[in-house]
Design a protein around this motif. Sequence first.
Motif, PDB file in Angstrom:
ATOM      1  N   GLU A 660       0.837  -1.206   0.000  1.00  0.00           N
ATOM      2  CA  GLU A 660       0.000   0.000   0.000  1.00  0.00           C
ATOM      3  C   GLU A 660       0.871   1.255   0.000  1.00  0.00           C
ATOM      4  OE1 GLU A 660      -2.500  -0.331   3.374  1.00  0.00           O
ATOM      5  OE2 GLU A 660      -3.929  -1.703   2.407  1.00  0.00           O
ATOM      6  N   ALA A 661       1.975   1.236   0.762  1.00  0.00           N
ATOM      7  CA  ALA A 661       2.861   2.398   0.788  1.00  0.00           C
ATOM      8  C   ALA A 661       3.475   2.626  -0.591  1.00  0.00           C
ATOM      9  CB  ALA A 661       3.955   2.201   1.835  1.00  0.00           C
ATOM     10  N   ASN A 667       0.973   6.466  -6.817  1.00  0.00           N
ATOM     11  CA  ASN A 667      -0.183   7.329  -7.102  1.00  0.00           C
ATOM     12  C   ASN A 667       0.206   8.798  -7.037  1.00  0.00           C
ATOM     13  OD1 ASN A 667      -1.940   5.230  -7.517  1.00  0.00           O
ATOM     14  ND2 ASN A 667      -2.595   5.128  -5.367  1.00  0.00           N
ATOM     15  N   GLU A 668       1.038   9.146  -6.056  1.00  0.00           N
ATOM     16  CA  GLU A 668       1.466  10.543  -5.957  1.00  0.00           C
ATOM     17  C   GLU A 668       2.284  10.958  -7.170  1.00  0.00           C
ATOM     18  OE1 GLU A 668       3.543  10.714  -2.295  1.00  0.00           O
ATOM     19  OE2 GLU A 668       1.725  10.612  -1.029  1.00  0.00           O
ATOM     20  N   MET A 669       3.131  10.032  -7.640  1.00  0.00           N
ATOM     21  CA  MET A 669       3.912  10.331  -8.833  1.00  0.00           C
ATOM     22  C   MET A 669       3.005  10.502 -10.052  1.00  0.00           C
ATOM     23  SD  MET A 669       7.098   7.665  -8.289  1.00  0.00           S
ATOM     24  CE  MET A 669       7.723   8.012  -9.926  1.00  0.00           C
ATOM     25  N   ARG A 673       2.333  13.790 -12.487  1.00  0.00           N
ATOM     26  CA  ARG A 673       2.490  13.742 -13.947  1.00  0.00           C
ATOM     27  C   ARG A 673       1.208  14.174 -14.648  1.00  0.00           C
ATOM     28  NH1 ARG A 673       5.179   8.252 -15.963  1.00  0.00           N
ATOM     29  NH2 ARG A 673       5.021   9.467 -17.901  1.00  0.00           N
ATOM     30  N   ILE A 674       0.070  13.810 -14.061  1.00  0.00           N
ATOM     31  CA  ILE A 674      -1.214  14.217 -14.655  1.00  0.00           C
ATOM     32  C   ILE A 674      -1.371  15.725 -14.592  1.00  0.00           C
ATOM     33  CG2 ILE A 674      -3.726  14.132 -14.311  1.00  0.00           C
ATOM     34  CD1 ILE A 674      -3.364  11.202 -13.491  1.00  0.00           C
ATOM     35  N   GLN A 675      -1.018  16.307 -13.461  1.00  0.00           N
ATOM     36  CA  GLN A 675      -1.125  17.753 -13.329  1.00  0.00           C
ATOM     37  C   GLN A 675      -0.214  18.459 -14.337  1.00  0.00           C
ATOM     38  OE1 GLN A 675      -0.248  18.600  -9.243  1.00  0.00           O
ATOM     39  NE2 GLN A 675      -2.189  17.756  -8.477  1.00  0.00           N
ATOM     40  N   GLU A 676       1.015  17.921 -14.504  1.00  0.00           N
ATOM     41  CA  GLU A 676       1.917  18.521 -15.479  1.00  0.00           C
ATOM     42  C   GLU A 676       1.353  18.402 -16.892  1.00  0.00           C
ATOM     43  OE1 GLU A 676       5.525  16.413 -14.864  1.00  0.00           O
ATOM     44  OE2 GLU A 676       6.058  17.456 -13.007  1.00  0.00           O
TER      45      GLU A 676
END
Length: 915
Positions: A660-661, A667-669, A673-676
């Motif tokens: 999970e970690a 997921n954070e990565m 990338r999605i925001q960029e």
Amino acid sequence: MTHEVRASKPKKIFACSREQLLHYGIALLSVVLALGATLLLNSYLTPTPAALFYVAVMVSAWYGGLGPGLVATVSATLAINYFFFKLFNPHNITNLSRLIPLVVFILAAVLISCLNESRRTAQQKAEASLKSLRESEARFGRLTESNIIGVIVADLNGLIIEANDAFLQMLNYTREDLRSGRIRWGEITPPEYIEVSEQAIEKLRITGSCKPFEQEYICKDGSQVPVLIGFVKQGDRTIIGFVLDLSQRQAALRDRKQAEVSQSILQMLLEHVPEGITIAGGPPDFRIIANSKLAQELLGRPGESLVGMTSGDYVQSYGVFLADGVTRLNLKQLPLYRATRYGETIRDEECIIERPDGTRITASANVVPVRDSQGEIIGAINCWRDITNRKQMEEALRQRETELRLITDTLPVLISFVDSEQRYRFNNRAYQEWFGYSPTEIYGKHLWEILGESAYQVVRPYVEQVLAGEQVTFESQVPYQDGGTRYIHAVYVPQFNQEGTVEGYAALITNISEQQAALREQQAALRQRNQAEAALRDSEEQYRILTEVSPQAIWMGDSHNGITYCNQYWFDYSGLTMEQTAGYGWIDIIHPDDRDHIFKTSMEAVANATNYETEIRFRRVSDGSYRWHIVRGLPFRDAAGQIIKWVGIASDIHDRKVVEAALQQLNEMLEQRIQERTAQLEAANKELESFSYSVSHDLRSPLRHIAGFIELLQKRHSSTSTLDEVSQRYLKIIAETSKQAGILIDELLTFSRMGRTEMRYININMEQLVEEIKRDLQIQIPGHTINWHIESLPEVQGDPSMLRLVLRNLIDNAVKYSQTRNPTEITVGSTDNENEVVFFVQDNGVGFNMQYVHKLFGVFQRLHSDPKFEGTGVGLANVQRIIHRHNGRVWAESVVDSGATFYFSLPKLSKKEGE
């Protein structure tokens, strides 16, 4: 009823009334007429001058009776004497030739008057008798037609000639049966009543009537009906009979006998029935009219008679409480009172009854109100039984089931009970975690519905074996319907009923997939390393220990003494002994950061008496590392609901937490990338919008200049006529090309804006939209014959301006590519299915080759190079983009030179989705 004709009271002969004055006037008039006629005919009537006066007397007596007749006689005598015989002359008084005819006339006239008076009296009596007879016949007819009783007319030979409807309905015969002569006395009389009937007929022959007697008649359907019969003779051969149906009276007698039998049965039931029964009578007090022996014993009053008490006093003679044993019911809440006063039907209502000696019993009451034919309450029946022992057994069984459920839910194995029909009747929580079904969803379903057909075929032989009465233990690889394959260790134990028949089996299933995987790896390593037999035996010993030991820590304790029990897994994992673990010693191996949390969580659960679940880290004795575990605690309660102990389980989830970690970091990565990427797309859209504006501004300006100078040249040419035909054609081509380029720029801008324009969903009348487009096109192409076939189109939800552009492009294309056809046939219609509405536009134009259909909706893609078919190649691309923004589909079908059909679909949206 006998009617007598009574003569009228004596009246004076010359009594006056208006009618009699008329009679006397007629008498005088008759005499005057006779006198006049005699005087006229005197020469012919000299020998008999009184002849016409006889007629006057007869008319007067016939019409008026004795009085007017005598008046006419006196008047005629005076007239004859004065005008013809002159008897009042002294010389003629003794003339017998004159006197004797006059006396004879007087005597004859008086005789005529008397005879007519007798005739009139007889006629009046006859008319009175006839009127009385008609009234009697009318009353008899009304009696017959009233159908109160059966009335028949028969002859002495037994043929029934006439009968009213009551008689026919009594025997189920019809009027047609009567007219055809099929109803005869002898045929409708049963053999056992023939002798009685013949005696009655014989008495009828002699006396003219017979005393009413009872017998039965045979109905048309063969059944028999009891009747009361009476006959009277009319004339020599005719009989009138009266028939009364006694069915209701005999039914009443039978009901009375049945009631007496029922009363005896009721009394016997009240004495011996193994239930308490109380019967209350009718209003106003609804007194107790019967009470069973057992009811009095259950109430603790076996020697007292409660009959005669009002229902209110009866229900208050003992204490009644709710099932909690504390809340006492008031009078209006008691079952018998509610049934008698409010008409309520009570079914299996449980309550606690306190008897006079203070002891209590739990009873189940069933009370039914008794109503009459009008629906009024006339009593009630209270049937109740002592269920004290049953409730105690149920409570003990419920507690035992709770303990069993709690224990089975904490075990890491699948536990279930399956009946002889292979239906699930019990399963623990592990089933829910394994299959994803709640216990209620699994209950009652067949094995193959939960396991899947493939898994069922694997375990089927073992199921058949255990249902045959053998205990089965097996291990197998089972492919479940969720797509996963697991190795299981299963034990099936049959359960027998009192007759020795298998009624089901208990199943204990352990998932040993990890052990099997470990075993396969060990076996592969053993084969590779070619270890010795001793090492193999050691590995098998390790595997045996692994399968016998639960891979989870199980503990038990209470809120006062802490932990009181742990399984071997805990000792092996923690390295603690039972003495070190007991109480709160287990806290020592919890990670320091988690101690306050677990202590607070467990204390809150104890204080609130609720389940708890939390994740903490335990130190493993083998390497000193802390591993994540999920800890669940469940309270165990007694029959009173008090918590007597706690049961818990701790499962190692460290590997899951690590995964999970890692997933969280991934997921954070991805989010970054999605925001960029989103920022890049937004910048590209802004650049595209800026480019569109530049194209619109920079390209339109030179096109306007070209169009303007061409227009000036054309005007100059029209005034000077200096250009030849070739130059004129060049100018025309330049003008049309610049116009076409402007259209292309507009459509490109429209195409680019379609992806960014905010959509506005409303209800759209597609039929009205098509009519508006049709009207616009007819104005633009006057003189061109088009046969429109517009079907009824449904309303849809969408953006009105966008869907107008879709229909405009499709219909415009249909008109454009059908201009070589005369007449042009264009059809607009729709179909629908469960999820979408499909619209189509069909023409009879030139069509296209389906080999190139994939290019049809691309930008700048045109399948026709013929200059007659102008276009930019952007319209259908716009159609596709709009329909895709509506989450629909677009496609086309065609045959070259046979027309084309363009389709687009729109999803069916609810009103809420549209908004």
